[in-house]
Design an enzyme around this catalytic site. Structure first.
Site, PDB file in Angstrom:
ATOM      1  N   PHE A  33      14.606  12.977  -3.984  1.00 49.20           N
ATOM      2  CA  PHE A  33      14.295  11.600  -4.370  1.00 49.20           C
ATOM      3  C   PHE A  33      12.922  11.249  -3.793  1.00 49.20           C
ATOM      4  CE2 PHE A  33      13.881   7.102  -4.037  1.00 49.20           C
ATOM      5  CZ  PHE A  33      14.394   6.641  -5.238  1.00 49.20           C
TER       6      PHE A  33
ATOM      7  N   THR B 272      -5.327  -3.640  -5.715  1.00 44.04           N
ATOM      8  CA  THR B 272      -5.708  -4.980  -5.249  1.00 44.04           C
ATOM      9  C   THR B 272      -5.382  -5.212  -3.784  1.00 44.04           C
ATOM     10  OG1 THR B 272      -5.401  -5.880  -7.446  1.00 44.04           O
ATOM     11  CG2 THR B 272      -5.378  -7.448  -5.627  1.00 44.04           C
TER      12      THR B 272
ATOM     13  N   LYS C   4       9.689   2.174   4.372  1.00 43.18           N
ATOM     14  CA  LYS C   4      10.929   1.718   5.008  1.00 43.18           C
ATOM     15  C   LYS C   4      10.747   1.345   6.495  1.00 43.18           C
ATOM     16  CE  LYS C   4      13.899   4.398   1.883  1.00 43.18           C
ATOM     17  NZ  LYS C   4      14.523   3.453   0.972  1.00 43.18           N
TER      18      LYS C   4
ATOM     19  N   ASP D  21       7.527  14.225   2.329  1.00 39.74           N
ATOM     20  CA  ASP D  21       7.902  12.831   2.065  1.00 39.74           C
ATOM     21  C   ASP D  21       8.864  12.375   3.158  1.00 39.74           C
ATOM     22  OD1 ASP D  21       9.110  10.490   1.248  1.00 39.74           O
ATOM     23  OD2 ASP D  21       9.322  11.084  -0.851  1.00 39.74           O
TER      24      ASP D  21
END
Lengths: 362, 362
Positions: free
Chosen positions: A79, A243, A219, A188
């Site tokens: 994931f 941005t 997280k 990751d």
């Protein structure tokens, strides 16, 4: 602002990494980490020269060579997020993937270890070797297909996919395969980073000075982002940009969180309570072998399998009604994700409730 | 929390839209809006039945039909963000696109209007008709290719691409084409939303009760997100999901910003100062026809072209040295993006400085 970055994110930079790029969430972090690897890979290919006229022209209309057919190799059960780039490397649940167009990128098997580990040393080593061989085969195959693997992305523990672990030896060899084939290696740590494994980064358990080219987080770090090695710095400004580029206020929160982690030695606490939790789970699966199996974990990042998903869900609901909230992942796995202030006496409370639920279970 | 949403985002929902999904940034908003359109499109195709076993199986390995070959139609010159899904619909600058793999999705021409508009009524109508015809051709062609267009995404004013405008008639007809071909119509208001065009949403200038199926926003709204019509609500929970789903604290800020906008009638102010700004730009281009052309705008969302990029950059630097900060977009465009408290007397200050710079320009 720079000082705040030094006090917060840069003070916990993984070994070998001096650069950090903040982002607003985990998916954006991985998307931009992938872009960083693609840019790095293409710059290598063109010898750091300016892009050709053909590249400049075709990139505006989504075509090769400007938008090259590069790929990211990921693992079944992984994931890495739910935006379209990330989703092409995510393979854990149907609900994430169904109906969303994707890329033809290679997917390698992640080792399926047998437990208890000490009884299956030979089998597990063979299983990891099989997966690594498949990784190399896929890299070669996709290069031949004209879609070279620019990067390999992996979780140190496959979380959503069912808390799937592999040995440090597996990751060390995988990192070497990436290097051998000129692919970037992206770890990751969105779920595993931040201390719950007993080290700040789960990859520290591998014991490498040069564990990865890119490490992404979110997280527990309160902000998304990714670290990378100097070599992966894009050649021009604004190639990686948006941005907000994250939210600097989150770094202020993070530097306070880091102060607490250090002052209260929370990583040691996690290691201590993690050991107690895993010992307790071993004891429960010995006591209830028809219900529980495959207790596993690192720090408090622990999990145990139920015999099937209905039993798993029923145990979780009964435990919740007694005040113990647990999560699920994979097909029939219960996962534990306590906060960093989870102490040994909390472990005993948890085990008592879980024991009561299991004793009542028909 | 719901009350805060009602006071903030839902109080400014575009016509026909009752649902809003917050996200942490503009790219995530568009990525998830695209996913929402893909899910809606596939549910229509399969008659709202459960996915087939083949769909469930193939989606985990990135293959059709589970990960279907659907596409999003976008426009040359568009900017919709920089994550991989968004980037496949972005076609404004090489620096955004180069080296990043993309999707084979259709790209239509955006009208290139000639100015002053009143002198080119017939030519501009023809140009818009040509672009609309091309949109329909592409929808048919991509359906035949087996990559049906699930949605059309467009900015009400192409911002990064050079402040390219089209008439309300163009957008109304485009919206009808989307409806006719069963494609969702997604209006990206990330740059245009929030009041600078004199209406809260730029698409309000089209005068439609049912302007779009999806409207995405970010920037001035302080949070990212997107509105959509009821019909586009995904059929199951967690199909659109991530860890943070935006940041509720931003809604608190937004509801205060909205209070100020209402209390101080800022949209009327913007309309008034926008008119003065555009009149002033018209006067300057009449006075300096060898330097400036194509003054255009809606509210204070104004722009003017220089004769070439070097002149544009030089004007911008000289103006900055006199205290006037302007932005650039497209190849040789100066863009104006003042805040909502930009009053008529600010317009005169701006025009005076710009006039001085132009008078000195060789």
């Amino acid at each position: 602002l720079l000082n705040k970055l030094i006090e917060s994110l840069l003070s916990i930079a993984p070994s070998g990494m001096t650069r950090v790029q903040t982002m607003a969430c985990g998916s954006c972090s991985n998307e931009n980490a992938f872009k960083t690897m693609f840019i790095w890979y293409r710059n290598k290919e063109r010898g750091y020269a300016n892009p050709s006229e053909q590249e400049v022209g075709t990139c505006m209309i989504n075509q090769s060579p400007g938008c090259p057919d590069l790929s990211i190799l990921s693992f079944m059960g992984a994931f890495h997020g739910r935006t379209l780039g990330c989703l092409a490397t995510t393979h854990s649940k149907v609900i994430h993937k169904l109906d969303i167009p994707s890329f033809d990128w290679p997917i390698a098997p992640f080792p399926k270890l047998q437990y208890p580990l000490e009884e299956f040393v030979r089998e597990n080593a063979q299983e990891e070797a099989r997966c690594l061989e498949e990784v190399e085969d896929l890299i070669v195959k996709w290069r031949q297909k004209g879609k070279p693997v620019a990067g390999i992305v992996i979780e140190p523990i496959q979380a959503e996919g069912g808390d799937n672990h592999a040995s440090p030896d597996f990751f060390i060899k995988l990192r070497n395969i990436a290097r051998k084939h000129g692919c970037a290696f992206h770890v990751d740590e969105v779920q595993t980073g931040g201390g719950t494994t007993g080290k700040f980064w789960a990859h520290e358990h591998w014991g490498l000075d040069d564990p990865a080219d890119v490490v992404s987080f979110s997280k527990k770090l309160l902000t998304g982002g990714y670290y990378h090695r100097d070599e992966l710095q894009p050649d021009k400004p604004y190639r990686i940009f948006n941005t907000w580029m994250g939210d600097p206020s989150k770094n202020l929160f993070l530097s306070e969180v880091l102060n607490v982690i250090r002052r209260e030695n929370l990583l040691e606490e996690v290691t201590r309570s993690g050991k107690a939790l895993l010992q307790g789970l071993y004891a429960l699966q010995t006591q209830y072998p028809h219900i529980l199996s495959r207790a596993r974990g690192q720090g408090t990042f622990c999990a145990i399998d139920a015999c099937n998903d209905a039993t798993r869900d029923s145990i979780m609901i009964k435990a919740r009604n007694k005040g113990l909230f647990m999560g699920s992942c994979g097909e029939k796995t219960i996962r534990f994700r306590p906060t960093l202030v989870f102490k040994e006496y909390h472990v005993h409370q948890l085990l008592n409730i879980l024991n009561d639920v299991l004793a009542e279970h028909k």
